[in-house]
Design a protein around this motif. Structure first.
Motif, PDB file in Angstrom:
ATOM      1  N   HIS A   1       0.834  -1.212   0.000  1.00 25.88           N
ATOM      2  CA  HIS A   1       0.000   0.000   0.000  1.00 25.88           C
ATOM      3  C   HIS A   1       0.860   1.249   0.000  1.00 25.88           C
ATOM      4  O   HIS A   1       0.597   2.220  -0.713  1.00 25.88           O
ATOM      5  CB  HIS A   1      -0.915  -0.049   1.227  1.00 25.88           C
TER       6      HIS A   1
ATOM      7  N   ASP B   1      -2.400  -0.433   7.201  1.00 31.65           N
ATOM      8  CA  ASP B   1      -3.236  -0.706   6.029  1.00 31.65           C
ATOM      9  C   ASP B   1      -2.740  -1.913   5.237  1.00 31.65           C
ATOM     10  O   ASP B   1      -3.139  -2.124   4.084  1.00 31.65           O
ATOM     11  CB  ASP B   1      -3.286   0.527   5.118  1.00 31.65           C
TER      12      ASP B   1
ATOM     13  N   GLY C   1      -5.142  -1.669   2.000  1.00 32.30           N
ATOM     14  CA  GLY C   1      -5.135  -0.351   1.372  1.00 32.30           C
ATOM     15  C   GLY C   1      -4.774  -0.419  -0.103  1.00 32.30           C
ATOM     16  O   GLY C   1      -4.108  -1.354  -0.560  1.00 32.30           O
TER      17      GLY C   1
ATOM     18  N   THR D   1       3.399  -6.518  -2.025  1.00 32.75           N
ATOM     19  CA  THR D   1       2.129  -6.728  -1.324  1.00 32.75           C
ATOM     20  C   THR D   1       1.969  -8.195  -0.948  1.00 32.75           C
ATOM     21  O   THR D   1       1.586  -8.529   0.185  1.00 32.75           O
ATOM     22  CB  THR D   1       0.957  -6.276  -2.190  1.00 32.75           C
TER      23      THR D   1
END
Length: 313
Positions: A143, A162, A170, A190
């Motif tokens: 994020h 997040d 996020g 991620t």
């Protein structure tokens, strides 16, 4: 959700992140620590919540999981109110010193924050004493490339920022913006962050938005599924980001006239850049799609020639 007495979570809406207040002595001498300060529009409420919870005791330390406006927007007001030490993830330090509006997604995204100073930084693998508990700093790029999480092994609690919510995570902004290297690495980073969470014996997650939760395997399964969807088609991420950014602005503004919406969208740099790169929709077509899709999802409604948010601020 039962948490140790030293941890108190102020669950906020989607305009502001959650605030986590940890109380109890630690080796550094800080007896009250705040994780993330929320959005500037809610700064007075954040300070009031802290004053009530602390009941006259000082706030010694403010730390941020990352430096998006909904997590650090209240830093300066909290600093003025309490005179607290402030620490950031090491990767965010140069950004805060430069106060680069575009890179920080401020007016570029129709968001606000007040400039603030910081005292020191922490990095992946560092140990912090907060609330009388030992926490490990864990890098959480995705994020935000410099984001971190805080992991308490003794209590099996993860403050995830997040990087993981009960239903997702996020927006992966580095995939949509920045240089080619950052875009190419964003999905892998991620995924690595989610895998790092999956490798921990987490019992409870305190996310940056939404309630704390303990069904971590189910949340991770949903997060991996969402990531796979984005990996298969970047336009899904782009559409998701456009909706998130518009709702954020709508939560602060409270209403935007339908007639003004195409011009508004064309005037927000982040929205126009994402649209130009991934969708290439005319402003009116973009406005029509956003309103229809967000209305179908129950995130907004039409009212007297305007759109108003239905999700909580």
């Amino acid at each position: 959700m039962r948490l140790p007495a030293a941890i108190r979570v102020f669950e906020r809406g989607w305009l502001s992140c959650n605030n986590i207040l940890l109380t109890g002595a630690n080796d550094a001498g800080a007896s009250a620590v705040l994780v993330d300060s929320s959005y500037i529009a809610h700064a007075a409420q954040t300070v009031a919540l802290l004053r009530h919870a602390l009941a006259g005791a000082p706030l010694d330390w403010l730390v941020n999981t990352h430096c998006h406006s909904d997590h650090m927007g209240g830093n300066a007001p909290v600093q003025r109110a309490f005179g607290c030490r402030t620490s950031l993830p090491a990767g965010e330090a140069a950004l805060i010193e430069r106060w680069d509006d575009r890179e920080m997604l401020l007016t570029y995204a129709d968001q606000r924050a007040e400039r603030f100073a910081y005292d020191d930084c922490f990095a992946d693998g560092d140990r912090l004493g907060m609330g009388g508990l030992a926490w490990e700093v864990i890098a959480a790029p995705g994020h935000d490339p410099h984001a971190v999480m805080f992991w308490c092994e003794a209590e099996r609690i993860l403050i995830s920022g997040d990087a993981l919510w009960q239903n997702g995570f996020g927006v992966i902004f580095p995939r949509l913006l920045g240089d080619a290297a950052g875009r190419d690495a964003a999905y892998a980073q991620t995924r690595a962050t989610l895998e790092r969470i999956a490798a921990l014996p987490v019992h409870t997650v305190i996310p940056g938005h939404g309630a704390a939760f303990d069904d971590v395997p189910a949340a991770l399964a949903r997060a991996f599924k969402r990531l796979e969807s984005f990996e298969q088609d970047d336009t899904r991420l782009a559409r998701h980001a456009l909706k998130v950014i518009l709702i954020f602005s709508l939560l602060e503004r409270r209403r935007i006239a339908l007639a003004d919406l195409p011009g508004y969208l064309a005037g927000v740099g982040l929205l126009t850049d994402i649209n130009a790169r991934f969708l290439q929709l005319a402003p009116q077509a973009l406005a029509d799609w956003l309103v229809t899709d967000l209305e179908r999802a129950g995130a907004l409604k039409r009212e007297d020639g305007a759109i108003v948010p239905l999700v909580g601020a």
